[in-house]
Design an enzyme around this catalytic site. Structure first.
Site, PDB file in Angstrom:
ATOM      1  N   ASN A  56      18.514 -20.036  31.536  1.00  0.00           N
ATOM      2  CA  ASN A  56      19.093 -18.665  31.466  1.00  0.00           C
ATOM      3  C   ASN A  56      20.547 -18.909  30.827  1.00  0.00           C
ATOM      4  OD1 ASN A  56      20.750 -16.463  32.170  1.00  0.00           O
ATOM      5  ND2 ASN A  56      19.353 -15.874  33.529  1.00  0.00           N
TER       6      ASN A  56
ATOM      7  N   HIS B  67      25.201 -17.095  31.553  1.00  0.00           N
ATOM      8  CA  HIS B  67      26.353 -17.955  32.042  1.00  0.00           C
ATOM      9  C   HIS B  67      27.378 -18.267  30.665  1.00  0.00           C
ATOM     10  CE1 HIS B  67      24.178 -16.972  35.694  1.00  0.00           C
ATOM     11  NE2 HIS B  67      23.196 -17.937  35.330  1.00  0.00           N
TER      12      HIS B  67
ATOM     13  N   HIS C   1      19.680 -11.879  30.121  1.00  0.00           N
ATOM     14  CA  HIS C   1      19.436 -10.726  30.620  1.00  0.00           C
ATOM     15  C   HIS C   1      20.590  -9.711  29.890  1.00  0.00           C
ATOM     16  CE1 HIS C   1      20.174  -8.374  34.869  1.00  0.00           C
ATOM     17  NE2 HIS C   1      19.922  -7.578  33.850  1.00  0.00           N
TER      18      HIS C   1
ATOM     19  N   ARG D 148      22.298  -6.904  30.493  1.00  0.00           N
ATOM     20  CA  ARG D 148      22.628  -5.716  31.466  1.00  0.00           C
ATOM     21  C   ARG D 148      23.102  -4.474  31.097  1.00  0.00           C
ATOM     22  NH1 ARG D 148      23.368  -8.299  37.069  1.00  0.00           N
ATOM     23  NH2 ARG D 148      23.951  -6.261  37.663  1.00  0.00           N
TER      24      ARG D 148
ATOM     25  N   ARG E 280      28.048  -7.180  31.096  1.00  0.00           N
ATOM     26  CA  ARG E 280      28.997  -8.024  31.226  1.00  0.00           C
ATOM     27  C   ARG E 280      28.897  -9.367  30.683  1.00  0.00           C
ATOM     28  NH1 ARG E 280      27.454  -8.732  37.422  1.00  0.00           N
ATOM     29  NH2 ARG E 280      27.395  -6.507  37.461  1.00  0.00           N
TER      30      ARG E 280
ATOM     31  N   GLU F  32      15.318 -10.294  29.823  1.00  0.00           N
ATOM     32  CA  GLU F  32      15.507  -9.725  31.273  1.00  0.00           C
ATOM     33  C   GLU F  32      16.271  -8.533  31.338  1.00  0.00           C
ATOM     34  OE1 GLU F  32      17.474 -11.787  34.349  1.00  0.00           O
ATOM     35  OE2 GLU F  32      16.294 -13.299  33.955  1.00  0.00           O
TER      36      GLU F  32
ATOM     37  N   THR G 242      21.774 -10.921  40.279  1.00  0.00           N
ATOM     38  CA  THR G 242      20.679 -10.204  40.769  1.00  0.00           C
ATOM     39  C   THR G 242      20.437 -10.396  42.151  1.00  0.00           C
ATOM     40  OG1 THR G 242      19.821 -10.395  38.521  1.00  0.00           O
ATOM     41  CG2 THR G 242      18.250  -9.339  40.039  1.00  0.00           C
TER      42      THR G 242
ATOM     43  N   GLU H 153       7.820 -13.257  38.960  1.00  0.00           N
ATOM     44  CA  GLU H 153       8.666 -14.288  39.259  1.00  0.00           C
ATOM     45  C   GLU H 153       9.525 -13.861  40.590  1.00  0.00           C
ATOM     46  OE1 GLU H 153      11.417 -15.069  36.126  1.00  0.00           O
ATOM     47  OE2 GLU H 153      12.975 -15.818  37.405  1.00  0.00           O
TER      48      GLU H 153
ATOM     49  N   HIS I 299      16.063 -18.299  40.627  1.00  0.00           N
ATOM     50  CA  HIS I 299      17.391 -17.834  41.036  1.00  0.00           C
ATOM     51  C   HIS I 299      18.063 -18.769  41.870  1.00  0.00           C
ATOM     52  CE1 HIS I 299      20.638 -15.160  41.890  1.00  0.00           C
ATOM     53  NE2 HIS I 299      20.298 -14.316  41.115  1.00  0.00           N
TER      54      HIS I 299
HETATM   55  N1  PXP Z   1      15.363 -15.236  37.267  1.00  0.00           N
HETATM   56  C1  PXP Z   1      15.922 -13.908  36.963  1.00  0.00           C
HETATM   57  C2  PXP Z   1      14.973 -12.831  37.006  1.00  0.00           C
HETATM   58  C3  PXP Z   1      17.136 -14.078  37.246  1.00  0.00           C
HETATM   59  O1  PXP Z   1      17.925 -12.820  36.983  1.00  0.00           O
HETATM   60  C4  PXP Z   1      18.120 -15.024  37.052  1.00  0.00           C
HETATM   61  C5  PXP Z   1      19.529 -14.857  36.954  1.00  0.00           C
HETATM   62  O2  PXP Z   1      20.234 -14.411  35.931  1.00  0.00           O
HETATM   63  C6  PXP Z   1      17.537 -16.252  37.070  1.00  0.00           C
HETATM   64  C7  PXP Z   1      16.261 -16.352  37.141  1.00  0.00           C
HETATM   65  C8  PXP Z   1      18.364 -17.488  37.165  1.00  0.00           C
HETATM   66  O3  PXP Z   1      19.288 -17.522  38.193  1.00  0.00           O
HETATM   67  P1  PXP Z   1      20.286 -18.681  37.976  1.00  0.00           P
HETATM   68  O4  PXP Z   1      21.420 -18.425  37.102  1.00  0.00           O
HETATM   69  O5  PXP Z   1      20.929 -18.738  39.468  1.00  0.00           O
HETATM   70  O6  PXP Z   1      19.693 -20.070  38.007  1.00  0.00           O
END
Ligand code: PXP
Length: 244
Positions: A8, A11, A44, A46, A50, A71, A102, A152, A195
């Site tokens: 992901n 960040h 993602h 949003r 953001r 996402e 999330t 997921e 997550h």
């Molecule tokens: N899966 C989903 C559906 C998420 O929303 C996120 C966070 O955006 C992640 C995985 C990855 O989470 P993390 O960034 O905490 O590793």
């Protein structure tokens, strides 16, 4: 069965947006992730933009050779964007503006009729539709009923409990996640998880035999500050493979 790693990159966009300019570029990060051997990129978009922006999705779709897991919240705006881009996968997530990330899973059971209609055109467009949910049986069963291909499972609570040193509660949560993975698999769903995962927590989840894909972001991007993206990803892979 090989376990896939999706990374992901939201960040990276968060850091970029803190200064309002173009750097660091999340697409450059995605290409490095691809070169490091990850199986997919997760981004993602949003509602409040953001982190990831519309132009990032355009650029990712054009640049990536590995699949994009898009996402999004289950809104008409996002559905139109997904149908325009036709990403490999769409993961539906709940979105609350005030949350930092999330926080919980999607309430598929409580919104089943609407979500069934919502995902139908996405499925017809060829997207692998995933529901980001907690491990409750009713959410897993509802996901199967509405025709999702994937669930997921939200590992955030397990990771938080581990980080707080609440080992006994973490074990209870882990065992509920394991049962959820087994139920989802029995219902014919492909099982993903993600997550909050880190080197300390990934092994226990990667050990579920039904899990086919992990999506990991925040920890890897943070770790990349210290050692670079490719070494951080390679070590994550080692933890994942050691657990299988
Ligand atoms: N899966 C989903 C559906 C998420 O929303 C996120 C966070 O955006 C992640 C995985 C990855 O989470 P993390 O960034 O905490 O590793």
């Amino acid at each position: 069965m090989a376990l896939r790693l999706g990374v992901n990159i939201d960040h990276v966009a968060t850091v970029r947006n803190a200064r309002g300019g173009a750097l660091p570029d999340p697409v450059r990060a995605a290409l490095l992730v691809e070169a490091a051997g990850a199986d997919g990129i997760t981004a993602h978009l949003r509602e409040d933009r953001r982190h990831i922006r519309d132009a990032d999705i355009d650029a990712l779709m054009a640049a990536l050779r590995i699949p994009l897991n898009f996402e999004m919240a289950a809104t008409a705006e996002m559905q139109a964007i997904a149908l325009r881009h036709r990403p490999h996968a769409v993961c539906l997530v709940p979105e609350r503006r005030e949350e930092r990330t999330t926080e919980g899973g999607l309430d598929v059971a409580g919104d089943a009729a609407r979500l069934a209609d919502f995902i139908a055109p996405l499925r017809e467009a060829g997207a692998r539709v995933s529901m980001f949910i907690g491990h409750e049986a009713r959410q897993i069963e509802a996901s199967a009923r509405i025709g999702a291909a994937v669930v997921e499972l939200h590992t955030g609570h397990y990771c938080d409990l581990m980080a707080e040193g609440r080992g006994a509660e973490a074990e209870v949560e882990l065992s509920a996640l394991a049962q959820g993975a087994a139920l989802a698999h029995d219902l014919g769903l492909e099982v993903h998880a993600g997550h909050g995962l880190s080197y300390d927590t990934v092994g226990a989840v990667a050990a579920f035999p039904q899990v086919m894909e992990l999506n990991i972001g925040h920890f890897l991007i943070g770790e990349a500050i210290f050692r670079g993206l490719a070494p951080a990803i390679e070590e994550m892979r080692r933890h994942m493979e050691a657990a299988r």
